[in-house]
Design a protein around this motif. Structure first.
Motif, mmCIF file in Angstrom:
data_model
loop_
_atom_site.group_PDB
_atom_site.id
_atom_site.type_symbol
_atom_site.label_atom_id
_atom_site.label_comp_id
_atom_site.label_asym_id
_atom_site.label_seq_id
_atom_site.Cartn_x
_atom_site.Cartn_y
_atom_site.Cartn_z
ATOM 1 N N HIS A 367 0.833 -1.215 0.000
ATOM 2 C CA HIS A 367 0.000 0.000 0.000
ATOM 3 C C HIS A 367 0.857 1.250 0.000
ATOM 4 O O HIS A 367 0.598 2.196 -0.748
ATOM 5 C CB HIS A 367 -0.914 0.015 1.224
ATOM 6 N N ARG A 368 1.905 1.251 0.843
ATOM 7 C CA ARG A 368 2.769 2.439 0.948
ATOM 8 C C ARG A 368 3.421 2.753 -0.389
ATOM 9 O O ARG A 368 3.460 3.910 -0.825
ATOM 10 C CB ARG A 368 3.830 2.195 2.022
ATOM 11 N N ASN A 371 0.666 3.908 -2.880
ATOM 12 C CA ASN A 371 0.058 5.166 -2.442
ATOM 13 C C ASN A 371 0.996 6.334 -2.764
ATOM 14 O O ASN A 371 0.559 7.396 -3.213
ATOM 15 C CB ASN A 371 -0.229 5.115 -0.938
ATOM 16 N N ARG A 375 0.319 9.517 -5.337
ATOM 17 C CA ARG A 375 0.502 10.927 -4.946
ATOM 18 C C ARG A 375 1.482 11.649 -5.865
ATOM 19 O O ARG A 375 1.272 12.811 -6.204
ATOM 20 C CB ARG A 375 1.004 11.016 -3.500
ATOM 21 N N VAL A 385 -6.833 6.933 -6.882
ATOM 22 C CA VAL A 385 -7.037 6.649 -5.458
ATOM 23 C C VAL A 385 -8.087 5.556 -5.305
ATOM 24 O O VAL A 385 -7.910 4.609 -4.526
ATOM 25 C CB VAL A 385 -7.470 7.925 -4.706
ATOM 26 N N LEU A 388 -6.613 2.226 -6.357
ATOM 27 C CA LEU A 388 -5.732 1.711 -5.303
ATOM 28 C C LEU A 388 -6.562 1.103 -4.173
ATOM 29 O O LEU A 388 -6.261 0.000 -3.693
ATOM 30 C CB LEU A 388 -4.862 2.844 -4.767
ATOM 31 N N ASP A 389 -7.608 1.814 -3.759
ATOM 32 C CA ASP A 389 -8.462 1.312 -2.670
ATOM 33 C C ASP A 389 -9.127 -0.009 -3.045
ATOM 34 O O ASP A 389 -9.202 -0.936 -2.231
ATOM 35 C CB ASP A 389 -9.530 2.350 -2.320
ATOM 36 N N THR A 442 -4.730 2.131 8.376
ATOM 37 C CA THR A 442 -4.753 2.082 6.915
ATOM 38 C C THR A 442 -5.218 0.713 6.453
ATOM 39 O O THR A 442 -6.073 0.590 5.566
ATOM 40 C CB THR A 442 -3.349 2.381 6.343
#
Length: 769
Positions: A367-368, A371, A375, A385, A388-389, A442
């Motif tokens: 995720h990091r 994410n 960004r 976004v 990704l979710d 998260t």
């Protein structure tokens, strides 16, 4: 011919025009030589005197009458001859300029055109001022009375004449020369941009509104410059882009396209009219990006595989310019992230027992990484976004460890929280702990079965609090606050109440100890007694599964507390959970250590060991009789004591066998003075986990039934499919109900007559009031 500075007779048009003509020649052809104020005033007066001779009488000095004109005077206004002569003169003048222009081509033509245009328009403003009296009266009257459609103020007349007698004949060559110049610039040459800017401004100035000379439009600019310019731009970039993309990589092509778009943006700023920005950039986006979307899309996977963030950002920025250009990228990004997450979990799933920290760290790392990519490379765009979710939701809930069951992730996440919040030498610092808890949230955000996390977290929190193993009360409170923020007050109400009960229990203990000191100072008791009184419906505990005889050493204190509590809270019932009680016992029977050993034991182990104050050997049956423990509970307690060699078992015998003797080990030795014997067996841990899952399933049945009744009570009548969809919608924040389970709950409620089928409609239910 009149002298240069001598006014001609006002009633002699020939003399007046000859005088003005010499002035026009000087202004239009030799203005740079200068026009002094006297000459300017005399030219103005010549126009005034000629036009005003049908007006009220002149003053004695010959100056113009400056009073207001009445209606009768206005009917005698004169100016048509002057206006028409000026028009013819301008036509002749421009014909000469046009003829001269035929000597030039390309950039030389542009130089000549802009020079003549600047000289002409500068002179035109002077001419306009000289003929101001004509404008103010004769021209105004002609326009107001709409006698002619082609009468303009003098300055507008000069522009109309330029358009008719110069522009109409040379614009083809001028625009061709401008386009060549711009093409040279696109090819990397340095050009005189001011030349193009002057041409553009001249085209804009020729946009005349014939119905209102005070207004202008961009018709000339758009028809004669913008349209051919946009068309030439399309041809140029179509040819260039097709050739470049066939000979270079996609990243190189994107750099080229990005540079070209920036150049066109700059071109508008430097020398084009601002209105050209939208059609120009739109055309460039179509030619450079939209026409090559397939090739650009195909290059996405290799860039994300190689983590080429700069190239990915450039791809994002280019495709964001066109409608639906990003859609395929979002889909491919989601697929890539899901595969990355599943792959990360598959690598650790090969372990026999998956470590909660390793598992959660693997989820967070994926995720990091992506994410950060969203960004930076994709500017945090909402579509990426969401992609990704969605991908994280998939691999968090359905992966190799969970084996298609969504309950494993919340369980492991809860266990990771437990390890973080327990006292340990490995506990992170306060600031670091806060960051780790935020990371946990998260992952929690993506967990579908939040009720599973709640149930496991609740049990583990309860154990930490009861056993006094919480690393920090502040950390416990902070974690609960984060869960409350994510899921609401109801989700954490029991967790919060647990913390409250701990505070209340501390006060109760202090009060009890004070009472004991007052009432039993000389009792001789050496029992240090601490009690936790917990609200039955807030804690995830159940009554003991076995009876238990408290040892005589603690029975007095037990009875005293019972009495103390009943006096304090009349009518309340205490249920003692001995399975969670623990004790510390000090040894005096062993040699080798002056202070003796301290055993940390469970209440049941305490009940067994204290029997050995009376004898050094017991059979299984004797211990069971004295402690009243169930055989399986006693076997578990003895098993740990045997394993730690505090008690000894005859060779060949097994724990729990009939007639087996358990002897106190007088030869016990250990490097540790304090020994923790209160250790759960693996079988007990598995049984507890299974029990937790069983509780979760039972709770879900009641939640689904409650939701069905709540929905039907509101709707009264509802179709089967709609009811199932509504149940899923209402409960998905806690867990994702399975359709077969919802159907079973519907059947249960039909049997209980909370709802019923509507006659003649199989798929319709109605609420039974």
């Amino acid at each position: 011919m009149s002298s240069v500075n001598q006014l001609p007779p006002a009633n002699d048009f020939g003399a007046t025009w000859n005088f003005l003509e010499s002035g026009l020649d000087q202004i239009m052809n030799r203005l740079e030589e200068g026009l002094d104020r006297t000459r300017y005033s005399i030219l103005y007066s010549a126009v005034h005197n000629f036009c005003a001779r049908g007006s009220p009488p002149h003053t004695a000095s010959g100056g113009a009458y400056s009073g207001p004109l009445n209606h009768r005077a206005a009917t005698h206004l004169i100016g048509a001859e002057l206006y028409n002569s000026l028009s013819r003169w301008l036509e002749d003048h421009l014909t000469k300029i046009r003829t001269e222009s035929e000597k030039y081509m390309d950039e030389a033509l542009l130089q000549y055109y802009t020079k003549q245009w600047n000289r002409y328009t500068t002179a035109a403003r002077v001419v306009n001022n000289i003929f101001m009296y004509l404008n103010r009266y004769w021209v105004k009257r002609e326009i107001d009375e709409d006698r002619k459609n082609d009468v303009y103020d003098v300055f507008t007349l000069t522009l109309v004449c330029w358009k008719r007698h110069m522009f109409q004949f040379v614009h083809h060559n001028v625009i061709a020369a401008v386009l060549k110049l711009i093409e040279r610039e696109r090819n990397g040459e340095t050009i005189e941009t001011g030349l193009v800017k002057n041409i553009v401004e001249s085209f804009v100035s020729l946009g005349l509104d014939t119905t209102d000379s005070t207004k202008s439009n961009l018709d000339v600019y758009r028809e004669f410059f913008e349209t051919p310019f946009i068309n030439a731009t399309e041809v140029y970039y179509t040819t260039e882009s097709e050739k470049f993309i066939s000979e270079n990589s996609i990243p190189d092509y994107m750099k080229k396209a990005d540079i070209r778009l920036q150049e066109e943006e700059s071109r508008v700023q430097i020398y084009l009219h601002e209105s050209t920005h939208k059609p120009l950039i739109s055309k460039c986006e179509t030619v450079l990006v939209k026409n090559h979307t397939e090739a650009i899309w195909e290059g996405f996977q290799s860039l994300i595989d190689l983590d080429k963030q700069d190239d990915l950002h450039r791809m994002y920025a280019l495709l964001a310019r066109i409608p639906e250009g990003l859609d395929p990228l979002r889909i491919r990004f989601e697929t890539h992230v899901r595969k990355a997450g599943l792959g990360a979990i598959e690598r650790i799933a090969q372990q026999e027992a998956v470590d909660p920290k390793t598992y959660v760290d693997a989820l967070l790392e994926v995720h990091r990484k992506y994410n950060d990519l969203v960004r930076t490379a994709f500017s945090g765009e909402s579509g990426f976004v969401a992609a990704l979710d969605k991908a994280c939701g998939e691999f968090v809930n359905r992966n190799k460890v969970s084996k298609n069951f969504t309950s494993k992730s919340p369980e492991l996440l809860a266990r990771y929280c437990d390890s973080l919040l327990k006292k340990s030498a490995k506990n992170p610092e306060e600031n670091e702990l806060e960051d780790v808890m935020n990371s946990i949230m998260t992952v929690f955000k993506y967990v579908e079965d939040k009720d599973v996390f709640q149930k496991f977290y609740s049990r583990m929190l309860a154990k930490r609090l009861v056993n006094g193993t919480s690393a920090s009360d502040d950390a416990e409170g902070s974690m609960i606050s984060k869960l409350k923020e994510a899921c609401g007050f109801e989700y954490t109400s029991k967790l919060q109440r647990m913390l409250t009960d701990m505070s209340l229990s501390k006060e109760l203990n202090d009060s009890f100890k004070d009472r004991m000191q007052q009432s039993y100072d000389n009792s001789g008791t050496n029992v240090d007694f601490n009690i936790l009184v917990l609200a039955a419906n807030q804690w995830p505990f159940s009554a003991p599964t076995t009876s238990f005889n408290l040892p005589e050493d603690v029975i007095k204190t037990y009875d005293r507390f019972q009495k103390f509590y009943q006096n304090k809270h009349s009518g309340r019932k205490l249920t003692w959970l001995f399975q969670f009680c623990k004790a510390e016992l000090k040894t005096t029977y062993l040699k080798g250590t002056k202070a003796g050993y301290t055993f940390q034991v469970s209440a049941y182990q305490m009940g067994v060991l204290l029997q050995y104050n009376n004898s050094t050997s017991y059979t299984f049956e004797e211990l069971q009789s004295s402690t009243a423990l169930a055989p399986e509970v006693l076997s578990s307690a003895l098993g740990i004591l045997i394993k730690a060699k505090v008690l000894l078992l005859s060779n060949g015998e097994k724990v729990g066998d009939a007639g087996t003797k358990y002897d106190l080990n007088f030869g016990f030795k250990s490097k540790k003075i304090r020994m923790n014997l209160n250790l759960p067996m693996k079988t007990e841990q598995k049984a507890e986990t299974d029990e937790t899952h069983k509780t979760i399933e039972e709770d879900r049945k009641y939640l689904m039934q409650a939701a069905i009744v709540r929905i039907m009570k509101t709707r009264k009548v509802m179709k089967h499919v709609a009811l199932i969809e509504e149940v899923i919608t209402q409960l998905q924040s806690r867990f994702k109900p399975r359709v077969p389970d919802i159907k079973k709950c519907i059947d249960i409620l039909l049997e209980k007559e909370f709802i019923e089928r509507v006659d003649g409609q199989k798929d319709m239910y109605s609420y039974v009031a």
